[in-house]
Design a protein around this motif. Structure first.
Motif, PDB file in Angstrom:
ATOM      1  N   GLU A 165       0.828  -1.205   0.000  1.00  0.00           N
ATOM      2  CA  GLU A 165       0.000   0.000   0.000  1.00  0.00           C
ATOM      3  C   GLU A 165       0.863   1.256   0.000  1.00  0.00           C
ATOM      4  OE1 GLU A 165      -4.001  -0.135   2.165  1.00  0.00           O
ATOM      5  OE2 GLU A 165      -2.830  -1.696   3.184  1.00  0.00           O
ATOM      6  N   LEU A 166       1.956   1.237   0.739  1.00  0.00           N
ATOM      7  CA  LEU A 166       2.884   2.374   0.762  1.00  0.00           C
ATOM      8  C   LEU A 166       3.517   2.583  -0.614  1.00  0.00           C
ATOM      9  CD1 LEU A 166       4.379   4.569   2.386  1.00  0.00           C
ATOM     10  CD2 LEU A 166       6.081   2.827   2.953  1.00  0.00           C
ATOM     11  N   LEU A 167       3.964   1.496  -1.252  1.00  0.00           N
ATOM     12  CA  LEU A 167       4.516   1.592  -2.609  1.00  0.00           C
ATOM     13  C   LEU A 167       3.497   2.205  -3.574  1.00  0.00           C
ATOM     14  CD1 LEU A 167       6.317  -1.843  -3.204  1.00  0.00           C
ATOM     15  CD2 LEU A 167       7.397   0.385  -2.980  1.00  0.00           C
ATOM     16  N   CYS A 168       2.270   1.734  -3.495  1.00  0.00           N
ATOM     17  CA  CYS A 168       1.219   2.221  -4.396  1.00  0.00           C
ATOM     18  C   CYS A 168       0.887   3.683  -4.121  1.00  0.00           C
ATOM     19  CB  CYS A 168      -0.025   1.346  -4.272  1.00  0.00           C
ATOM     20  SG  CYS A 168       0.251  -0.323  -4.892  1.00  0.00           S
ATOM     21  N   GLU A 169       0.900   4.069  -2.863  1.00  0.00           N
ATOM     22  CA  GLU A 169       0.675   5.474  -2.514  1.00  0.00           C
ATOM     23  C   GLU A 169       1.776   6.351  -3.102  1.00  0.00           C
ATOM     24  OE1 GLU A 169       0.758   8.123   1.527  1.00  0.00           O
ATOM     25  OE2 GLU A 169      -0.213   6.156   1.649  1.00  0.00           O
ATOM     26  N   LYS A 170       3.027   5.885  -3.012  1.00  0.00           N
ATOM     27  CA  LYS A 170       4.145   6.639  -3.582  1.00  0.00           C
ATOM     28  C   LYS A 170       4.008   6.742  -5.106  1.00  0.00           C
ATOM     29  CE  LYS A 170       7.519   5.803   0.067  1.00  0.00           C
ATOM     30  NZ  LYS A 170       7.749   7.196   0.424  1.00  0.00           N
ATOM     31  N   LEU A 171       3.574   5.660  -5.764  1.00  0.00           N
ATOM     32  CA  LEU A 171       3.346   5.697  -7.210  1.00  0.00           C
ATOM     33  C   LEU A 171       2.253   6.702  -7.571  1.00  0.00           C
ATOM     34  CD1 LEU A 171       3.451   1.943  -8.290  1.00  0.00           C
ATOM     35  CD2 LEU A 171       4.789   3.786  -9.291  1.00  0.00           C
ATOM     36  N   THR A 172       1.184   6.688  -6.816  1.00  0.00           N
ATOM     37  CA  THR A 172       0.048   7.578  -7.075  1.00  0.00           C
ATOM     38  C   THR A 172       0.414   9.040  -6.888  1.00  0.00           C
ATOM     39  OG1 THR A 172      -1.493   5.861  -6.366  1.00  0.00           O
ATOM     40  CG2 THR A 172      -2.324   8.111  -6.389  1.00  0.00           C
TER      41      THR A 172
END
Length: 186
Positions: free
Chosen positions: A97-104
């Motif tokens: 979820e943290l990785l995806c938040e950073k991507l977003t």
């Protein structure tokens, strides 16, 4: 969020990752049915046809991207595998979820944005590959390259000769190695 939703069978001309954050349902892939819940993840490459039904209200992270953001070794693995399934633990899911938040939240025009997003995607894909229970077969390099070309161009009228030229192999050699390795002709 979706509820009582059914996606018809489809495929993408890109790579798709879906990660279930909440809810339950069924995923239909390769004539198999997989039930899913929190932490389940699936990754589809070009020929990964699939559909889904959601039994409850569901929250899913959906990432769609082209393979050119990934290093060659990862790209080749993905493009020679139609789909990959895995299940993340709660700790892993927090990191995902943290990785995806950073991507977003990444500013697309900032310095080294593409490289940063590539790194984040590569990390996520490697996590999926390492967690996967799907067996990967080590195919000869020419076969891997041929499969990648076929995946990328299968909607077009392609021939063995065209693929052989693209990967730098002779038509006869590629035809023979495909038959010998995959037990089918081009």
């Amino acid at each position: 969020f979706f509820h009582n939703y059914k996606a018809s069978i489809h495929w993408h001309d890109c790579i798709e990752i879906e990660i279930v954050l909440s809810g339950t349902g069924k995923n239909f892939t390769d004539n198999k049915t997989f039930t899913f819940s929190r932490g389940d993840c699936w990754l589809y490459s070009y020929l990964g046809t699939h559909s889904a039904e959601f039994d409850t209200k569901i929250e899913i992270i959906n990432i769609v991207f082209r393979e050119d953001l990934l290093p060659q070794a990862i790209k080749t693995t993905l493009l020679t595998t139609p789909y990959i399934l895995c299940k993340f633990t709660e700790e892993e899911l927090s990191f995902v979820e943290l990785l995806c938040e950073k991507l977003t939240n990444e500013e697309k025009n900032s310095r080294f944005s593409k490289e940063y997003c590539s790194s984040l995607l590569s990390t996520l894909v490697v996590m999926i590959l390492r967690k996967s229970s799907k067996i990967h077969y080590d195919l000869p390099f020419f076969i891997q390259q041929a499969i990648v070309e076929i995946h990328k161009n299968f909607k077009n009228d392609i021939s063995l000769n065209t693929v052989a030229k693209k990967i730098g192999a002779s038509t006869n050699y590629l035809g023979k190695i495909i038959t010998a390795t995959l037990n089918m002709n081009f």
